[in-house]
Design an enzyme around this catalytic site. Structure first.
Site, PDB file in Angstrom:
ATOM      1  N   THR A 190       0.830  -1.212   0.000  1.00  0.00           N
ATOM      2  CA  THR A 190       0.000   0.000   0.000  1.00  0.00           C
ATOM      3  C   THR A 190       0.864   1.263   0.000  1.00  0.00           C
ATOM      4  OG1 THR A 190      -1.705  -1.179   1.228  1.00  0.00           O
ATOM      5  CG2 THR A 190      -1.817   1.225   1.278  1.00  0.00           C
ATOM      6  N   VAL A 191       1.753   1.387   0.982  1.00  0.00           N
ATOM      7  CA  VAL A 191       2.515   2.638   1.110  1.00  0.00           C
ATOM      8  C   VAL A 191       3.648   2.697   0.085  1.00  0.00           C
ATOM      9  CG1 VAL A 191       3.719   4.175   2.701  1.00  0.00           C
ATOM     10  CG2 VAL A 191       1.933   2.672   3.578  1.00  0.00           C
ATOM     11  N   GLY A 242      -6.683  -0.808   2.543  1.00  0.00           N
ATOM     12  CA  GLY A 242      -5.237  -0.717   2.826  1.00  0.00           C
ATOM     13  C   GLY A 242      -4.927   0.050   4.095  1.00  0.00           C
ATOM     14  N   GLY A 290      -0.354   8.961   9.724  1.00  0.00           N
ATOM     15  CA  GLY A 290      -0.382   8.940   8.252  1.00  0.00           C
ATOM     16  C   GLY A 290       0.184  10.196   7.631  1.00  0.00           C
ATOM     17  N   LYS A 305       2.393   4.627  18.353  1.00  0.00           N
ATOM     18  CA  LYS A 305       2.466   6.037  17.934  1.00  0.00           C
ATOM     19  C   LYS A 305       2.509   6.971  19.149  1.00  0.00           C
ATOM     20  CE  LYS A 305      -0.079   4.929  13.725  1.00  0.00           C
ATOM     21  NZ  LYS A 305      -1.420   4.653  13.200  1.00  0.00           N
ATOM     22  N   GLU A 310      -3.309  -2.746   9.707  1.00  0.00           N
ATOM     23  CA  GLU A 310      -1.992  -3.385   9.822  1.00  0.00           C
ATOM     24  C   GLU A 310      -2.076  -4.826   9.314  1.00  0.00           C
ATOM     25  OE1 GLU A 310       0.899  -1.710  11.006  1.00  0.00           O
ATOM     26  OE2 GLU A 310      -0.573  -0.183  10.533  1.00  0.00           O
TER      27      GLU A 310
END
Ligand code: NDP
Ligand code: HSE
Length: 436
Positions: A13-14, A187, A134, A205, A190
């Site tokens: 995805t990323v 997407g 994000g 985070k 995790e």
């Protein structure tokens, strides 16, 4: 024009989003930094699979070592996720004198102290903007934009999947499992969605945000973590009747006896901006002692939104390639020898207000018994409502909002309440924050 070669570890995805955004905005990016950024190679487990991006000009490999050891590549972008082999590959890249960009919050939260030290030893950068919230540039805001402030507290919706699930359940009455499947298809989730649902991803985070806020080493073990899997539609409805929204928050606070780091569902007054952050959107409220309260908002997950943060780190590194050594911003915003260990408060010592829902037999005297126990434990009531049973003989629901109370006192009171004959189900308790 100078060319900077990038090696991508991971093309999901990323990774795919990063290739797409570089293709879409490459010209503007080159104009900003006066160099051309090229993804020269990428690794994946299966290089025969179709991808969300065009890979025609990218050398694909199933062996990430080929990329990490390629002398022509200056920046390694780790977008595989997980602890291993990501950690070993990053260490090797740093040892090879390469700058590294990662979106891997699990890795930074658990091993960031070691990885940042290794980057400093090798005089290279390990950048991680995409690891938190994000596409929101929250690391830059905390490290640079707010550097004049002593941070008092921060609170954030920092998991897009969880917020998407809570929003869809509230707005459309959708079933938990169905919305989670949608988040996976988009997407957002995790590789192991338990990380999203049980609050582990948000805890990763929050741990990083707390270190950025208070200038302390990363300390993931001390983050208290609760997920969203026990939130019921009934509590969402009752909270709204009282003027609150239930959001999954990560909270870091500088309290008198130590730092609080906690991740849990929270009632927030509906008039707060952050209470209205829905879907995959994230938001972080930061209270600085000079600026006051600031809010950072944007998409918390997704291919191109996250790529935006990944590429911002690549741009920063490209700008620093010819800069004198030591001129970069430290990884956690403080020089490493100025990061101080601070005591962290255990959750039993945290003081918050509470929403309580008690399922009680509809008999005279129950309410008096409950309020007496709360009073005996020094707990004041802010509001109370009794919902009559829908059918004759069923339990009534007693909803109580308490004033602020130390958690251990509330636990003692609830043990006494749950031992009453007229109470036959465990109490539901959700923390309440005013965020002012
Ligand atoms: P994906 O699962 O979509 O992509 C992971 C990529 O890494 C895939 O190309 C996969 O190969 C490859 N890969 C995974 N494990 C290995 C391995 N052991 N050896 C070699 N290659 C491997 O993940 P995402 O893109 O969603 O996430 C990547 C990272 O970014 C994670 O750390 C995640 O937490 C983080 N992140 C994700 C966001 C999102 O919105 N998805 C947002 C912010 C951060 P193959 O394709 O062949 O399976
Ligand atoms: N799974 C994560 C989320 C990805 O939903 O927020 C972004 O970090």
């Amino acid at each position: 024009m100078k060319v900077v070669k990038i090696g991508l570890l991971g093309l999901g995805t990323v990774g795919g989003g990063t290739v797409n955004v570089l293709a879409k905005n490459g010209e503007d990016i080159s104009r900003r930094i006066d160099c051309q950024v090229i993804v020269s190679s990428a690794s994946a487990r299966d290089i025969t699979r179709s991808r969300i991006c065009n890979t025609d000009d990218i050398e694909l490999t199933t062996n990430p070592q080929d990329i990490v050891n390629d002398p022509d590549i200056q920046i390694i972008v780790e977008l595989m996720g997980g602890e291993e082999p990501a950690k070993s590959l990053i260490l090797q890249a740093l040892a090879n004198g390469k700058h590294v960009v990662t979106a891997n919050k699990a890795l930074i939260a658990n091993h960031g102290n070691e990885l940042f030290a290794e980057a400093a030893n090798n005089k290279v950068t390990l950048a991680y903007e995409a690891a938190i919230a994000g596409g929101i540039p929250i690391v830059k805001a905390m490290r640079e934009g707010l550097s004049a402030n002593s941070i008092e507290w921060l609170a954030g919706i920092i998991n897009g999947t969880g917020n998407f699930i809570l929003t869809e359940m509230r707005d459309k009455g959708s079933a938990f499992e169905d919305v989670l499947a949608q988040a996976q298809a988009l997407g957002y989730a995790e590789a192991d969605p338990e990380y999203d649902v049980e609050g582990i991803d948000a805890a990763h985070k929050l741990c990083i945000l707390a270190s950025l806020a208070f200038g302390m080493p990363l300390n993931f073990e001390h983050v208290y973590t609760e997920g969203i899997s026990k939130i019921t539609p009934l509590d969402v409805t009752y909270a709204e009747e009282l003027g609150y929204r239930i959001k999954h928050l990560g909270i870091a606070k500088r309290a008198e006896k130590g730092v609080e780091m906690r991740v849990h569902p929270t009632l927030i007054p509906e008039k707060r901006l952050i209470a209205n952050v829905d879907g995959v959107m994230n938001a972080v409220v930061v209270k600085g002692n000079a600026v006051g309260t600031t809010l950072y908002y944007g998409p918390g997950a997704g291919a191109e939104a996250t790529a935006s943060a990944v590429i911002a780190d690549i741009v920063d590194i490209c700008r620093q390639l010819d800069a004198p050594l030591g001129s970069t911003v430290p990884a956690l915003g403080f020089a490493s020898d100025k990061l101080y260990e601070r005591p962290t408060l255990s959750i039993e010592d945290v003081t918050t207000a509470y929403y309580l829902r008690l399922s009680v037999e509809d008999k005279p005297g129950v309410m008096a018994a409950i309020t007496k126990i709360l009073a005996d434990n020094g707990i004041s009531i802010e509001a109370v409502q009794q919902k009559e049973p829908e059918q004759h003989g069923a339990n009534a629901q007693v909803i109580i909002l308490t004033d602020s109370v130390v958690e251990k006192s509330l636990i003692t009171a609830l043990e006494q309440i749950e031992s009453l004959d007229s109470i036959n189900q465990p109490a539901v308790r959700i923390r309440v924050e005013s965020l002012q």
